[in-house]
Design a protein around this motif. Structure first.
Motif, mmCIF file in Angstrom:
data_model
loop_
_atom_site.group_PDB
_atom_site.id
_atom_site.type_symbol
_atom_site.label_atom_id
_atom_site.label_comp_id
_atom_site.label_asym_id
_atom_site.label_seq_id
_atom_site.Cartn_x
_atom_site.Cartn_y
_atom_site.Cartn_z
ATOM 1 N N GLU A 105 5.409 11.054 -3.983
ATOM 2 C CA GLU A 105 5.386 11.434 -5.295
ATOM 3 C C GLU A 105 4.621 10.245 -6.177
ATOM 4 O OE1 GLU A 105 9.060 12.493 -7.106
ATOM 5 O OE2 GLU A 105 9.847 10.488 -6.677
ATOM 6 N N VAL A 106 4.093 10.577 -7.203
ATOM 7 C CA VAL A 106 3.961 9.488 -8.225
ATOM 8 C C VAL A 106 4.616 10.032 -9.494
ATOM 9 C CG1 VAL A 106 2.154 7.995 -9.505
ATOM 10 C CG2 VAL A 106 1.833 8.847 -7.320
ATOM 11 N N ILE B 12 3.523 13.835 -10.129
ATOM 12 C CA ILE B 12 2.660 14.665 -9.198
ATOM 13 C C ILE B 12 3.129 14.602 -7.587
ATOM 14 C CG2 ILE B 12 0.621 14.824 -10.353
ATOM 15 C CD1 ILE B 12 -0.490 13.010 -8.047
ATOM 16 N N GLU B 13 3.086 15.662 -6.954
ATOM 17 C CA GLU B 13 3.626 15.366 -5.606
ATOM 18 C C GLU B 13 2.287 14.923 -4.738
ATOM 19 O OE1 GLU B 13 5.182 18.861 -4.149
ATOM 20 O OE2 GLU B 13 7.190 18.305 -5.324
ATOM 21 N N ILE B 14 2.239 14.196 -3.862
ATOM 22 C CA ILE B 14 1.306 13.533 -3.122
ATOM 23 C C ILE B 14 1.283 13.995 -1.713
ATOM 24 C CG2 ILE B 14 0.551 11.940 -4.623
ATOM 25 C CD1 ILE B 14 1.860 9.805 -3.107
ATOM 26 N N PRO B 15 0.581 14.147 -0.677
ATOM 27 C CA PRO B 15 0.507 14.320 0.525
ATOM 28 C C PRO B 15 1.399 13.162 1.284
ATOM 29 C CG PRO B 15 -1.823 14.888 0.048
ATOM 30 C CD PRO B 15 -1.161 14.069 -1.071
ATOM 31 N N SER B 16 2.136 13.672 2.327
ATOM 32 C CA SER B 16 2.819 12.558 3.033
ATOM 33 C C SER B 16 1.959 11.587 3.493
ATOM 34 C CB SER B 16 3.959 13.309 4.070
ATOM 35 O OG SER B 16 3.194 14.173 4.856
ATOM 36 N N GLU C 173 0.986 -1.356 -0.137
ATOM 37 C CA GLU C 173 -0.034 0.086 -0.088
ATOM 38 C C GLU C 173 0.760 1.191 0.085
ATOM 39 O OE1 GLU C 173 -2.472 -0.331 3.388
ATOM 40 O OE2 GLU C 173 -4.074 -1.821 2.205
ATOM 41 N N ASP C 174 2.032 1.055 0.229
ATOM 42 C CA ASP C 174 3.105 2.217 0.545
ATOM 43 C C ASP C 174 3.887 2.419 -0.628
ATOM 44 O OD1 ASP C 174 4.439 0.266 1.303
ATOM 45 O OD2 ASP C 174 5.255 0.978 2.972
ATOM 46 N N ALA C 175 4.080 1.540 -1.289
ATOM 47 C CA ALA C 175 5.339 1.669 -2.556
ATOM 48 C C ALA C 175 5.075 0.754 -3.771
ATOM 49 C CB ALA C 175 6.493 1.333 -1.891
ATOM 50 N N MET C 176 4.873 1.168 -4.962
ATOM 51 C CA MET C 176 4.667 0.392 -6.154
ATOM 52 C C MET C 176 5.233 0.958 -7.266
ATOM 53 S SD MET C 176 0.904 -0.031 -7.916
ATOM 54 C CE MET C 176 0.341 -0.748 -6.106
ATOM 55 N N PHE D 21 4.604 4.623 -7.759
ATOM 56 C CA PHE D 21 4.039 5.429 -6.577
ATOM 57 C C PHE D 21 4.996 5.028 -5.330
ATOM 58 C CE2 PHE D 21 1.579 4.606 -2.414
ATOM 59 C CZ PHE D 21 0.995 5.725 -2.293
ATOM 60 N N SER D 22 5.235 6.340 -4.590
ATOM 61 C CA SER D 22 6.006 6.253 -3.540
ATOM 62 C C SER D 22 5.625 7.138 -2.279
ATOM 63 C CB SER D 22 7.445 6.778 -3.646
ATOM 64 O OG SER D 22 8.360 6.956 -2.414
ATOM 65 N N LYS D 23 5.290 6.417 -1.135
ATOM 66 C CA LYS D 23 4.783 7.141 -0.029
ATOM 67 C C LYS D 23 6.045 7.865 0.629
ATOM 68 C CE LYS D 23 3.401 6.115 4.859
ATOM 69 N NZ LYS D 23 3.234 4.997 5.777
#
Length: 750
Positions: A158-159, A171-175, A72-75, A152-154
């Protein structure tokens, strides 16, 4: 690694996910075929080993996601894809490459393609839905391999998207963002929640090759992704064109698919159009949906022939393109050879962002640059060449704004003339169809002149509210030496009508090349084909001076039947129109059709009774035949022939002429035992001379075409349910005499 599908099996209906070693089912329409032998999904050579060719409407892989180990946190999601065509994008949904999501619940993730080659990775956290789109510069090309990666990287918040080793989106995503995994099956090639085309067909499905689908449990960095891209192939990226080519063998064994009439190589066709003779070859284009056997996403298919009979498939000629004149459809039109000797296409350009959304586009061949006689490359003019004005007044009302399509272009004197199909309204009431006349010196700048004709839908309701596909051709000189023309139209109806998609009407008359006026010789419209399946005319004058017409033969099948068959509709035989001595229109198939005769099965030259001939042909059978028949009336009221008859006569189709009513008819009440097949009795007025019926019949699987005394045709479809419905029997009510009968077995045109 969480999952890997290599698609290296090369055969069968299962593919193995390598990490779990689980077999996953490949859905494909012919896994359990109807009316043809069962066959495997479409395995092809891939970027590495084999790949799977997704047909755009029936191919997809379903997998139990519980056997896969997603984080769920990295892909890192990776796939090699070679799209063959792009969907329109119904409901804004992706044509999924990999789909494991529920957008309504904001859970899961998907990688997919959208309109015109845009692509996206999307995911949900359970609280929010994110979409990451590739930059415009990284749109996917058709018919080329692309290596797509979504990371995808928590940890990095970012993605990042990559195409062929280059960063394509970010895109940057919320921490602390994580992907919430849904309770869904995983699909390859089909969206978890597809848009619906109908009760039968789904959209949101990938069309093309997919290979090496991998989901990693870590968020890879750019150098690793770039390195893996270059390690995937030796030298240059392979060209997948031959692997993506349309494959007619997919339908081998289909006992309803015509073999010597022009058919689309796969999927859906509307009318063939824009026929062109150039450098010793006949070119034919047709309305084509590469996504499946249903209407939508219209492109221009393209085929070429040396003889109007044997056709060779070519790449798609025109496709809807972003930032061009036709982003929403490349619809019907015409072809000409311009003043420089270069072929050009006029087409109805669909652009839903404009009002109206129909206009005339122009595309020119690159022949003068590349001298490719197959004419496979076309360059569209950057702007529409004809736009419909909003308030065009005529003597009978206002031109219907928004009904403007199907250009037909020809040269008259020193001007180019363009006819465009439309309609006339008086207030809110329909007056009838029309073809608008435009003129030009250069094929780009067009001036409106006037209507060519205006129909009367109240007096002649079968001629429709709008006229589509206008065709205008010279057909010969009359007894006074005046050149005569035929003007043909396809009626369109505003709303439901019992007359829709059944008829083609024509008028014979004269052309004034100074005023661009057509002067019809009669007011009453004439019916070209007295069946109810011949529509969509297009025409040309070939190098022999023949006025040749092409048409679509409506299949009149259910959507379920089309889904199971994988194709819809085909063309009628090309026919020659001429002016006969009695000022009637001559209608005959092109002489080249005789090249399809493989074997003479029966020959009768001496007059005989119906009973004697029936005894002689009792064992004659076939569903690919040409039948030449002459019957003298004598005392009979009706004469004809039964075709596609079963030995016990449970199934049969009767073609008959009624001398008292002077009508040619087809009785399909017993054409099939299936309740899902359209039946009925159809026909129309056909006046013949001397009480002698001369008829040529062409049977081609489900196709039945009859040409009556050279002045009319009757086209119909039959779908016998029994494989032994192959026999013939002559028919008479009253005394009649067979003067002549020949039967040939016909060979395939492919």
């Amino acid at each position: 690694m969480a999952a890997l599908w290599t698609f290296d099996e090369g055969t069968g209906t299962m593919t193995v996910e390598a990490r779990s070693n689980q077999e996953h089912h490949i859905h494909y329409v012919f896994n359990e075929a109807v009316d043809k032998p069962i066959s495997d999904p479409l395995w092809r050579q891939g970027i590495s080993g084999h790949a799977l060719l997704f047909d755009g409407y029936s191919t997809w892989v379903s997998a139990d996601a519980s056997t896969l180990a997603f984080r769920e946190d990295a892909m890192t999601l990776e796939a090699w894809v070679a799209p063959r065509a792009f969907e329109w994008g119904n409901e804004g949904k992706l044509s999924s490459i990999l789909s494991y999501h529920n957008k309504e619940e904001k859970k899961g993730f998907q990688l997919g393609v959208f309109r015109h080659g845009t692509w996206s990775f999307q995911f949900g956290t359970g609280e929010e839905w994110f979409e990451v789109w590739a930059d415009e510069a990284y749109r996917l090309p058709r018919n080329e391999w692309s290596h797509l990666v979504a990371v995808f990287s928590k940890e990095r918040s970012e993605v990042v998207l990559y195409r062929n080793g280059e960063q394509a989106g970010h895109i940057e995503i919320p921490s602390h963002t994580t992907i919430a995994l849904p309770d869904q099956e995983l699909r390859i090639g089909k969206n978890n929640f597809p848009a619906f085309i109908s009760d039968t067909f789904d959209a949101s499905m990938f069309n093309g090759l997919i290979d090496e689908v991998t989901v990693y449990r870590t968020a890879h960095e750019h150098p690793e992704i770039e390195e893996r891209f270059h390690q995937s192939f030796d030298g240059e990226i392979p060209n997948p064109s031959s692997e993506l080519a349309w494959d007619r063998s997919r339908y081998d064994g289909d006992r309803h698919r015509p073999e010597y009439h022009f058919t689309p190589p796969e999927h859906w066709m509307n009318e063939p159009h824009a026929p062109l003779y150039f450098n010793g070859q006949y070119h034919l284009f047709y309305q084509f949906n590469p996504a499946g056997p249903y209407w939508g996403g219209i492109h221009w298919g393209h085929a070429v022939s040396d003889d109007l009979i044997h056709w060779r498939d070519l790449p798609i000629a025109l496709a809807p393109e972003a930032y061009e004149v036709d982003p929403d459809g490349s619809w019907s039109g015409d072809s000409i050879i311009d003043e420089h000797g270069n072929p050009a296409l006029f087409f109805t350009a669909g652009n839903d962002s404009m009002t109206p959304n129909q206009m005339t586009g122009l595309a020119r061949s690159r022949f003068l640059d590349d001298h490719n006689h197959d004419l496979v490359d076309w360059i569209k003019h950057p702007e529409p060449v004809t736009l419909q004005d909003e308030h065009i007044q005529t003597e009978k009302g206002t031109v219907w704004y928004g009904q403007f399509r199907d250009p037909f272009v020809f040269q008259s004197g020193d001007k180019w003339v363009q006819l465009v199909g439309s309609g006339i309204k008086d207030g809110e009431e329909s007056v009838g169809g029309t073809a608008l006349v435009y003129t030009s010196d250069n094929l780009i700048d067009w001036q409106y002149e006037h209507p060519l004709m205006i129909g009367d839908v109240h007096t002649y309701p079968k001629t429709g509210d709008v006229w589509e596909l206008p065709v205008f051709l010279p057909i010969g000189h009359d007894d006074h030496g005046e050149e005569k023309y035929v003007f043909l139209i396809n009626p369109w109806f505003d709303g439901n009508s019992e007359y829709a998609v059944k008829y083609v009407w024509y008028w014979i008359g004269s052309w004034d090349d100074e005023t661009y006026q057509f002067i019809p010789d009669q007011e009453d419209p004439q019916l070209l084909d007295v069946g109810e399946h011949f529509t969509g005319p297009s025409g040309m004058v070939d190098d022999k001076g023949r006025a040749i017409i092409f048409s679509i033969t409506q299949d009149r099948r259910t959507e379920e039947s089309r889904y199971n068959a994988g194709w819809a509709h085909n063309a009628g035989l090309p026919i020659v129109l001429s002016l006969r001595d009695n000022h009637r229109l001559g209608v005959e198939p092109v002489q080249e059709v005789e090249r399809l005769r493989e074997e003479l099965l029966f020959n009768l030259d001496n007059p005989s009774t119906i009973e004697d001939v029936n005894q002689q042909i009792a064992d004659l059978s076939g569903d690919m035949l040409e039948i030449e028949l002459e019957i003298e009336r004598k005392e009979a009221q009706k004469v004809g022939i039964k075709v596609r008859q079963s030995p016990d006569q449970q199934e049969e189709t009767l073609l008959f002429y009624d001398f008292d009513e002077q009508t040619m008819n087809v009785d399909r009440e017993r054409s099939s035992l299936s309740d899902n097949v359209e039946k009925g009795i159809q026909g129309g007025k056909v006046e013949i001379e001397d009480d002698l019926l001369r008829i040529r019949i062409f049977l081609d699987r489900s196709m039945v075409e009859a040409y009556i005394n050279g002045v009319n045709s009757l086209t119909t479809r039959v779908y016998p349910s029994r494989e032994d419905s192959l026999y013939l029997e002559l028919f008479t009510e009253g005394e009649s005499e067979v003067k002549k009968m020949n039967v040939w077995r016909m060979r395939s045109a492919y």
